[in-house]
Scaffold this motif. Structure first.
Motif, PDB file in Angstrom:
ATOM      1  N   THR A  83       0.838  -1.196   0.000  1.00 34.73           N
ATOM      2  CA  THR A  83       0.000   0.000   0.000  1.00 34.73           C
ATOM      3  C   THR A  83       0.875   1.249   0.000  1.00 34.73           C
ATOM      4  OG1 THR A  83      -0.093   0.223   2.406  1.00 34.73           O
ATOM      5  CG2 THR A  83      -1.713  -1.253   1.367  1.00 34.73           C
ATOM      6  N   GLY A  84       0.249   2.381  -0.307  1.00 38.95           N
ATOM      7  CA  GLY A  84       0.968   3.639  -0.214  1.00 38.95           C
ATOM      8  C   GLY A  84       1.486   3.871   1.190  1.00 38.95           C
ATOM      9  N   ALA A  85       0.651   3.554   2.196  1.00 37.13           N
ATOM     10  CA  ALA A  85       1.058   3.732   3.590  1.00 37.13           C
ATOM     11  C   ALA A  85       2.242   2.845   3.945  1.00 37.13           C
ATOM     12  CB  ALA A  85      -0.125   3.440   4.514  1.00 37.13           C
ATOM     13  N   ASP A  86       2.234   1.595   3.478  1.00 36.85           N
ATOM     14  CA  ASP A  86       3.343   0.693   3.793  1.00 36.85           C
ATOM     15  C   ASP A  86       4.635   1.138   3.126  1.00 36.85           C
ATOM     16  OD1 ASP A  86       1.929  -0.949   5.477  1.00 36.85           O
ATOM     17  OD2 ASP A  86       1.334  -2.358   3.905  1.00 36.85           O
ATOM     18  N   ASN A  87       4.539   1.657   1.908  1.00 41.80           N
ATOM     19  CA  ASN A  87       5.729   2.210   1.260  1.00 41.80           C
ATOM     20  C   ASN A  87       6.277   3.386   2.066  1.00 41.80           C
ATOM     21  OD1 ASN A  87       6.613   1.273  -1.692  1.00 41.80           O
ATOM     22  ND2 ASN A  87       4.426   0.879  -1.478  1.00 41.80           N
ATOM     23  N   CYS A  88       5.391   4.206   2.592  1.00 37.11           N
ATOM     24  CA  CYS A  88       5.824   5.335   3.413  1.00 37.11           C
ATOM     25  C   CYS A  88       6.501   4.861   4.695  1.00 37.11           C
ATOM     26  CB  CYS A  88       4.633   6.229   3.743  1.00 37.11           C
ATOM     27  SG  CYS A  88       3.994   7.159   2.346  1.00 37.11           S
ATOM     28  N   ARG A  89       5.959   3.814   5.294  1.00 38.74           N
ATOM     29  CA  ARG A  89       6.570   3.272   6.516  1.00 38.74           C
ATOM     30  C   ARG A  89       8.007   2.793   6.235  1.00 38.74           C
ATOM     31  NH1 ARG A  89       1.234   1.048   7.055  1.00 38.74           N
ATOM     32  NH2 ARG A  89       0.128   2.054   8.808  1.00 38.74           N
ATOM     33  N   PHE A  90       8.191   2.120   5.101  1.00 43.19           N
ATOM     34  CA  PHE A  90       9.523   1.635   4.740  1.00 43.19           C
ATOM     35  C   PHE A  90      10.495   2.800   4.566  1.00 43.19           C
ATOM     36  CE2 PHE A  90      12.624   0.572   1.424  1.00 43.19           C
ATOM     37  CZ  PHE A  90      13.265  -0.506   2.027  1.00 43.19           C
ATOM     38  N   ILE A  91      10.052   3.840   3.867  1.00 43.83           N
ATOM     39  CA  ILE A  91      10.917   5.000   3.638  1.00 43.83           C
ATOM     40  C   ILE A  91      11.236   5.692   4.957  1.00 43.83           C
ATOM     41  CG2 ILE A  91      10.984   7.295   2.572  1.00 43.83           C
ATOM     42  CD1 ILE A  91       9.364   6.029   0.241  1.00 43.83           C
TER      43      ILE A  91
END
Length: 219
Positions: A83-91
């Motif tokens: 998800t967009g949110a999970d990509n943000c968490r990784f970054i």
């Protein structure tokens, strides 16, 4: 400060060798906003990768004591099944930022609604661009790189991107590549032109644009 000393960049394999530029010497200073012109294939994007540290020079030395962004709006680094949110968490984890704060900023800035928590593979191209801008601007750097893209979405969203870039320019260094001269004039004070494997520096962006147009008309 980011300083290039006698920097040469060569790409080569068994059958091909391409010298993108040779013996570059220049310094990017804090607070500078510089627009870079050049024909397609002149080496502008290669230059930004060297500025950011993504690539290393073939010869020469680059001294870097400013943190540098990836190109603002860059979309190719996302994992589409997340998800967009999970990509943000990784970054956030990569850059040592608080996840909740970064997610809150991106969710507000990108305005994706419920899609923020859906897989990126379900996004339209415009939605991915909005997410990319939000993530790019959520992390503060000393030097921001902008390669061609300066806005996506409707007029309201483009206005938010414009305001954010102006704020980053006023508080840091901005390096912008664009074929749109009006965009370069809007954001940049000084200018440079990649031409014949050299970077030609100018005190104003208008001088750089004039030089680029003259060389293009002669080719």
């Amino acid at each position: 400060m980011i300083k290039f000393e006698h920097v040469t960049k060569i790409y080569k394999n068994k059958k091909f060798e391409n010298t993108v530029f040779r013996d570059l010497n220049f310094t990017l200073r804090r607070g500078q906003s510089i627009g870079i012109c050049g024909a397609n294939g002149a080496g502008k994007s290669t230059l930004t990768r060297l500025i950011s540290g993504v690539e290393k020079p073939t010869f020469g030395k680059i001294t870097r004591n400013m943190s540098t962004s990836w190109p603002i709006g860059y979309t190719s680094a996302f994992q589409s099944s997340l998800t967009g949110a999970d990509n943000c968490r990784f970054i956030a984890r990569v850059y040592g930022k608080k996840e909740d704060e970064l997610l809150a900023y991106v969710e507000d800035f990108a305005q994706l609604g419920p899609f923020f928590r859906q897989p990126i593979k379900t996004y339209s191209a415009g939605m991915v661009a909005r997410l990319a801008f939000g993530v790019s601007l959520a992390i503060h750097f000393d030097c921001y790189l902008v390669d061609e893209v300066t806005g996506a979405g409707d007029e309201r969203f483009r206005h938010r991107c414009h305001e954010a870039l102006i704020e980053r320019r006023e508080n840091g260094t901005l390096v912008m590549i664009s074929h749109d001269f009006n965009t370069l004039r809007e954001y940049c004070d000084s200018g440079a032109v990649m031409y014949q494997k050299q970077l030609h520096l100018f005190d104003t962006i208008d001088e750089a644009i004039t030089f680029h147009q003259e060389k293009q008309s002669q080719s």
